[in-house]
Design an enzyme around this catalytic site. Structure first.
Site, PDB file in Angstrom:
ATOM      1  N   TYR A   2     -24.058 105.042  74.892  1.00 26.95           N
ATOM      2  CA  TYR A   2     -23.437 103.757  75.225  1.00 26.95           C
ATOM      3  C   TYR A   2     -21.952 103.740  74.886  1.00 26.95           C
ATOM      4  O   TYR A   2     -21.113 103.429  75.742  1.00 26.95           O
ATOM      5  CB  TYR A   2     -24.198 102.643  74.503  1.00 26.95           C
ATOM      6  N   ASP A  46     -25.534  89.288  76.803  1.00 20.78           N
ATOM      7  CA  ASP A  46     -26.825  89.008  76.186  1.00 20.78           C
ATOM      8  C   ASP A  46     -26.788  87.748  75.338  1.00 20.78           C
ATOM      9  O   ASP A  46     -27.689  86.904  75.400  1.00 20.78           O
ATOM     10  CB  ASP A  46     -27.255  90.196  75.323  1.00 20.78           C
ATOM     11  N   SER A 101     -33.086  92.621  75.623  1.00 25.01           N
ATOM     12  CA  SER A 101     -32.188  92.035  74.635  1.00 25.01           C
ATOM     13  C   SER A 101     -32.905  91.344  73.487  1.00 25.01           C
ATOM     14  O   SER A 101     -32.643  90.192  73.155  1.00 25.01           O
ATOM     15  CB  SER A 101     -31.195  91.080  75.292  1.00 25.01           C
ATOM     16  N   ARG A 106     -33.575  88.199  77.675  1.00 24.07           N
ATOM     17  CA  ARG A 106     -33.049  88.006  79.026  1.00 24.07           C
ATOM     18  C   ARG A 106     -33.386  89.209  79.888  1.00 24.07           C
ATOM     19  O   ARG A 106     -33.630  90.310  79.401  1.00 24.07           O
ATOM     20  CB  ARG A 106     -31.536  87.790  78.991  1.00 24.07           C
ATOM     21  N   GLY A 159     -34.865  96.806  76.780  1.00 22.61           N
ATOM     22  CA  GLY A 159     -33.787  96.410  77.665  1.00 22.61           C
ATOM     23  C   GLY A 159     -33.794  94.936  78.010  1.00 22.61           C
ATOM     24  O   GLY A 159     -33.143  94.500  78.961  1.00 22.61           O
ATOM     25  N   GLU A 217     -24.894  95.601  85.859  1.00 22.93           N
ATOM     26  CA  GLU A 217     -25.180  96.404  84.662  1.00 22.93           C
ATOM     27  C   GLU A 217     -23.973  97.228  84.251  1.00 22.93           C
ATOM     28  O   GLU A 217     -23.333  97.874  85.081  1.00 22.93           O
ATOM     29  CB  GLU A 217     -26.361  97.333  84.946  1.00 22.93           C
ATOM     30  N   HIS A 218     -23.679  97.177  82.955  1.00 20.70           N
ATOM     31  CA  HIS A 218     -22.540  97.886  82.368  1.00 20.70           C
ATOM     32  C   HIS A 218     -21.211  97.406  82.952  1.00 20.70           C
ATOM     33  O   HIS A 218     -20.238  98.154  83.017  1.00 20.70           O
ATOM     34  CB  HIS A 218     -22.683  99.406  82.536  1.00 20.70           C
ATOM     35  N   GLY A 263     -36.518  97.413  72.172  1.00 20.55           N
ATOM     36  CA  GLY A 263     -36.101  98.603  72.894  1.00 20.55           C
ATOM     37  C   GLY A 263     -36.481  98.611  74.350  1.00 20.55           C
ATOM     38  O   GLY A 263     -36.524  99.664  74.984  1.00 20.55           O
TER      39      GLY A 263
END
Length: 393
Positions: A233, A183, A136, A35, A134, A41-42, A132
């Site tokens: 994170y 995700d 997902s 995705r 971003g 974000e976050h 890696g």
């Protein structure tokens, strides 16, 4: 620009390896997408809103049921340097402490959290979702695994939300990543020509039409790798929870601008204030962006994307020089509505909303000026997980 392999090509490669390894034809084929988060974000682990879309970049699993107590899984990912072939002696004893390659823990976690009976199997995994980046890749693997188990054992009446939550538990418990629900939700429930507005507090979602002959979604991979099992994170999650606790709220979903002022008046650590400021403003931006997308107001949507990026850069501090450079280079080009970091941060990808006629200009500008080596994907909103073939269909 990177060519996105079609399903037929990926399935063919995986089936060829399966036949060579297991001396039979794979009858079960499933796919689950990665995705891109357009904005939000976050915010998911803060009970906020997110607005992702499913990608044509997918993870595919092919295989068959077996009649013994051993399952064998092979990954074809070139990025994985660990053991690419894993055996599981007993499906119901997916013990966390049993040392396995990192990639296999995602599979084991899904097996352990699968809702229903499972049986042993042989399988080959192939993916076009960059690791890696971003986008997902982990959720695509989890949801593909869950979908494979469905195809293996016969579909049951489990709700899509419950399947997504089972995959989220797998990532929490077996991969050690305390991710939100975004995700897995979009990988399970994505639909072609739509984005998905997810309410992470109420665990509900709405499809937002995203069809236009005028615009394109350009994903640019910085090829700077990140790993979310590090301290950054979880630290940000704790900082958000601390801010909510100081405000005597269940989560930052219930906070607003006045609460940021309250944190300042309480002389709270500046870092905590900045984290709260980002989350509170990002939740508001996401709902506004969904409305803009519904109205095809791409100018407004793009401005919100830009605001989101700088909030993530300055207040949430999850960007990096390479990502900032990619955003700035994209924004130099006429026809770009907005650009921002997407994913957990510390590398990975940017997402850019751009007029279709300007896509190549953006790619060329970045290609000429970016200090690293970027990879580009032009993507349309795609479908979520699907069983392509299974014996019982």
């Amino acid at each position: 620009m990177a060519n996105i392999p079609d399903l037929t090509t990926l399935v063919g490669k995986a089936k060829e390896v399966y036949k060579n390894e297991f001396n039979s034809d794979a009858e079960i084929v499933v796919a689950a997408p990665g995705r891109v988060n357009l904005i939000g974000e976050h915010t998911d682990y803060n009970d906020g809103f997110v607005l992702p879309m499913a990608l044509p970049l997918v993870t595919i699993i092919v295989g068959n049921k077996t009649q013994n107590n051993e399952s064998v899984i092979i990954t074809l990912s070139e990025d994985i340097k660990e053991n690419k072939k894993v055996s599981i002696d007993n499906l119901k004893k997916c013990i966390k402490s049993d040392p396995k390659p990192k990639w296999a823990n995602y599979v084991l976690g899904v097996i352990a959290n699968y809702i229903g009976k499972t049986s042993s199997f042989e399988a080959v995994i192939i993916s076009s979702v960059p690791l890696g980046g971003g986008l997902s890749s982990s959720a695509a693997l989890e949801v593909a695994t869950y979908t494979f188990l469905d195809a293996l054992n016969g579909l049951n009446d489990v709700l899509p939300t419950d399947k997504a939550l089972a995959c989220q538990r797998a990532e929490h418990d077996y991969a050690g990543v305390p991710c939100g629900i975004m995700d897995q939700f979009i990988s399970v429930m994505g639909k072609e020509n739509t984005a998905l507005l997810i309410d992470c507090q109420n665990i509900t979602s709405k499809l937002i039409p995203f069809v236009s002959d005028e615009v394109a979604v350009l994903i640019t991979n910085s090829n700077v790798k990140h790993e979310l099992t590090g301290s950054e994170y979880p630290t940000r999650r704790k900082q958000c929870y601390e801010a909510a606790s100081l405000l005597k709220k269940i989560s930052l979903r219930d906070a607003d601008k006045k609460d940021v002022e309250e944190l300042i008046n309480l002389n709270v650590d500046e870092v905590i204030i900045k984290r709260a400021k980002h989350v509170i403003s990002e939740i508001k931006r996401t709902t506004e962006a969904a409305e803009a997308l519904r109205n095809k107001d791409f100018v407004r949507f793009g401005k919100l994307m830009i605001e989101s990026h700088y909030s993530l850069k300055d207040d949430y501090e999850v960007s990096c020089p390479e990502i900032d450079e990619l955003v700035e280079l994209a924004l130099e080009v006429d026809g770009v509505y907005g650009s921002r970091i997407t994913g957990g941060g510390f590398g990975g990808c940017t997402v850019t909303l751009v007029q279709k006629g300007a896509v190549n200009k953006v790619i060329n500008n970045i290609g000429d000026k970016y200090k690293g080596k970027a990879t580009f994907y032009v993507c349309a909103p795609s479908n979520g997980a699907q069983i392509i073939s299974a014996p019982y269909l």
